[in-house]
Design an enzyme around this catalytic site. Structure first.
Site, mmCIF file in Angstrom:
data_model
loop_
_atom_site.group_PDB
_atom_site.id
_atom_site.type_symbol
_atom_site.label_atom_id
_atom_site.label_comp_id
_atom_site.label_asym_id
_atom_site.label_seq_id
_atom_site.Cartn_x
_atom_site.Cartn_y
_atom_site.Cartn_z
ATOM 1 N N GLU A 41 0.879 -1.164 0.000
ATOM 2 C CA GLU A 41 0.000 0.000 0.000
ATOM 3 C C GLU A 41 0.921 1.220 0.000
ATOM 4 O O GLU A 41 1.820 1.308 0.839
ATOM 5 C CB GLU A 41 -0.874 0.004 1.266
ATOM 6 C CG GLU A 41 -1.840 1.162 1.233
ATOM 7 C CD GLU A 41 -2.760 1.254 2.437
ATOM 8 O OE1 GLU A 41 -2.710 0.383 3.320
ATOM 9 O OE2 GLU A 41 -3.530 2.236 2.482
ATOM 10 N N ARG A 266 5.561 -12.843 9.427
ATOM 11 C CA ARG A 266 6.231 -11.594 9.102
ATOM 12 C C ARG A 266 7.550 -11.504 9.836
ATOM 13 O O ARG A 266 7.758 -12.152 10.857
ATOM 14 C CB ARG A 266 5.346 -10.386 9.358
ATOM 15 C CG ARG A 266 4.914 -10.174 10.783
ATOM 16 C CD ARG A 266 3.760 -9.193 10.858
ATOM 17 N NE ARG A 266 4.147 -7.856 10.457
ATOM 18 C CZ ARG A 266 3.447 -7.118 9.577
ATOM 19 N NH1 ARG A 266 2.373 -7.584 9.018
ATOM 20 N NH2 ARG A 266 3.839 -5.899 9.283
ATOM 21 N N LYS A 276 4.675 0.734 9.160
ATOM 22 C CA LYS A 276 4.757 2.028 8.487
ATOM 23 C C LYS A 276 4.104 3.115 9.330
ATOM 24 O O LYS A 276 4.559 4.251 9.327
ATOM 25 C CB LYS A 276 4.071 1.933 7.121
ATOM 26 C CG LYS A 276 4.957 1.311 6.063
ATOM 27 C CD LYS A 276 4.252 1.261 4.728
ATOM 28 C CE LYS A 276 3.300 0.096 4.683
ATOM 29 N NZ LYS A 276 2.636 -0.091 3.389
#
Ligand code: ATP
Ligand code: MG
Length: 557
Positions: A41, A266, A276
């Site tokens: 994104e 992850r 982020k």
């Protein structure tokens, strides 16, 4: 996020269960060609966690002669920006990967709208007038079912009409949503009539003001994968419970292609935040010098600090792909940059905190050029000449007035070796009025020249130094972690626990030829570690060196 620390024993040794799946799918003919995608994104810069996903997707496709798309998952207009799009492209390329297709999810908004209409016509979606809070409150829990919305049984015609009017801008943000009609009692909370579309009157970086309704990630993502013909849609473990909905969307929207989702753990690293949202807070609150601050775990920060793509790729390969969470020791990342630079970096001398030394028995006005090997571990790098004369700089902490036992550096009356040069002996110390050492006066022994085969006395200490008249003033930036693991928590409060000493700036000197160094050049400074010429702040007048990593580590692979 806490988890087990990946140690030598538990580390996954490059295991990759997804590779096995791909290999079986090709062998059985389930797929003819593998197609993966990296779908960021564009709401921030990429971090080292993304690098793991990038390496995984691109390397799998490379290995099996397939394709990988870079797709911007830009379905949320409020947080997205072209600055991020550009930085992401740059980072993926810098890591050494070439995408086959470059796509924007927002280019599929038309098709997504059509597919949502199909769901309505099949009686599988409805417009709900409840507020976001009401929808959340009636979702039920893991142990109790949810409640059906009073708007759940609207007719197909009414739903089609309302959905069209949502698109045409008749309703304000939050006034209506489109929901899937699945099962409010499903044991999987994600199947309790999830939201498909919401109203957001906001300008989109790609589609401008064409839309005021936007699809939710969970609805959009499977459609994007299907439209692009993705075979293996690889995502992180949080999405495991979304997989039934992913499959539902593909099936009920009657997509002509069926992608499959696979989840892996992850990457988490010690001493850093990897989201982020948090990284953006550090930037917005000016706690760091932008997204590419060398203390940031962003790809751009690592690049500016001096990491190479080779080191990052080797690290990602080594940590492998696992199905369970772990926290990787950041020293493992450091191990790979040392390995990469060991044979590549010129070994040179820099004095970070200088103390002047006058060699009283060396002739005034004379300079000699001494031989220095550029990298003893890589003889192909050859030799260079370095100047030596009556005045040099050494490191301030290589001298003590009253040393403790086993201190082998300089103190009054002691003799040390100067790297590539001679033995010098400390004869006299000059202090200022406050008692600070301002200069050492030493003698040198001409017999002890490096490489001359001198076999007389032995000394224990070897110091680095820089000749004073030709030395180039330089700035050195030494980094420590911004965040310690203890302070990691969910809210914003990690901002209050930042390490105040994460950046140390020193002014010293480098060898004369370092004047030529350009941004991104990497060196090993004797005894100090590996350094990178800062690409932003370095100038020929004042080169700036970022320490990438010190020389030694207790960590071994
Ligand atoms: P963040 O929470 O940092 O914003 P994200 O998952 O929301 O991360 P995306 O831009 O949606 O970021 O992620 C793009 C891809 O990178 C996704 O496939 C995601 O699963 C993957 N990814 C993100 N963070 C990590 C990580 N720490 N380790 C491995 N893969 C990651
Ligand atoms: Mg995200």
């Amino acid at each position: 996020m806490r988890g087990r620390l990946v140690t030598l024993e538990t580390k996954t040794s490059s295991s990759n269960f997804i590779r096995n799946i791909v290999s079986e799918d090709l062998a059985s003919g389930k797929v003819k060609e593998i197609v993966t995608r990296f779908p960021p994104e564009p709401n921030g810069y990429l971090h080292i966690g993304h690098a793991k996903s990038i390496c995984l997707n691109f390397e799998l496709a490379d290995e099996f002669k397939g394709r990988t798309n870079l797709r911007f998952d830009d379905t949320n207009p409020v947080k997205e920006d072209v600055e991020y799009v550009e930085s992401i492209k740059k980072d993926v390329e810098w890591l050494g990967f070439k995408w086959d297709g470059l796509y924007f999810a927002s280019n599929y908004f038309g098709e997504m709208y059509e597919r949502a209409g199909l769901l309505i016509r099949k009686g599988l979606a409805y417009v709900d007038d409840q507020t976001a809070d009401q929808i959340r409150e009636t979702r039920g829990t893991l142990t109790s079912p949810g409640q059906e919305s009073p708007y759940r049984n609207r007719s197909v015609e009414e739903n089609l009409d309302l959905f069209r009017r949502m698109k045409e801008g008749e309703f304000a943000d939050g006034e209506k949503v489109l929901r899937a009609k699945i099962d409010m009692a499903s044991p999987n909370v994600n199947l309790r009539d999830p939201i498909l579309y919401r109203v957001v009157h906001a300008h989109h970086h790609n589609t401008g003001d064409a839309w005021c309704i936007y699809p939710m990630y969970a609805f959009a993502h499977p459609l994007e994968d299907a439209i692009e013909g993705v075979t293996h849609s690889i995502c992180t473990l949080e999405f495991e419970d979304q997989r039934p909905f992913y499959d539902w969307v593909i099936r009920e929207c009657e997509m002509p292609w069926t992608p499959h989702q696979y989840e892996f753990a992850r990457l988490n690293l010690t001493n850093t935040v990897m989201s982020k949202r948090k990284l953006k807070l550090l930037v917005d609150e000016k706690k760091v010098d932008g997204w590419d601050d060398p203390r940031m775990p962003t790809i751009s920060g690592l690049r500016r600090k001096g990491y190479t793509p080779e080191a990052i790729r080797a690290f990602c390969r080594e940590i492998g792909v696992a199905k369970s969470y772990g926290v990787v020791d950041e020293r493992m990342l450091e191990h790979f940059i040392r390995e990469d630079l060991k044979l590549k970096a010129l070994r040179t001398m820099a004095v970070l905190d200088p103390l002047k030394v006058v060699i009283t028995n060396y002739p005034e006005g004379e300079t000699e050029w001494l031989d220095a090997e550029n990298n003893p571990e890589n003889p192909e790098m050859g030799h260079r000449k370095i100047p030596f004369s009556r005045e040099i700089y050494i490191e301030r902490d290589d001298y003590m007035d009253n040393p403790p036992p086993k201190y082998f550096r300089l103190f009054p009356g002691n003799e040390v070796r100067l790297k590539h040069a001679y033995f010098i002996k400390c004869e006299e110390v000059v202090h200022d009025a406050d008692g600070n050492v301002v200069e050492l006066r030493c003698t040198y022994d001409p017999e002890t020249k490096s490489g001359s085969g001198f076999a007389g006395r032995k000394v224990k200490g070897t110091l680095h130094w820089v000749e004073a008249s030709q030395a180039v003033p330089a700035e050195f930036r030494l980094y420590e972690p911004l965040i310690s693991d203890e302070s990691e928590d969910e809210g914003q409060s990690f901002l209050d626990h930042l390490n105040p000493d994460s950046l140390q700036v020193l002014k010293g000197f480098v060898e004369a030829e370092m004047k030529e160094a350009a941004g991104g050049d990497k060196f090993q400074f004797f005894r100090h570690g590996y350094f990178n010429v800062d690409p932003k702040d370095s100038t020929p007048e004042l080169p700036v060196f970022n320490r990438i990593v010190s020389l030694k580590s207790s960590f071994s692979i």
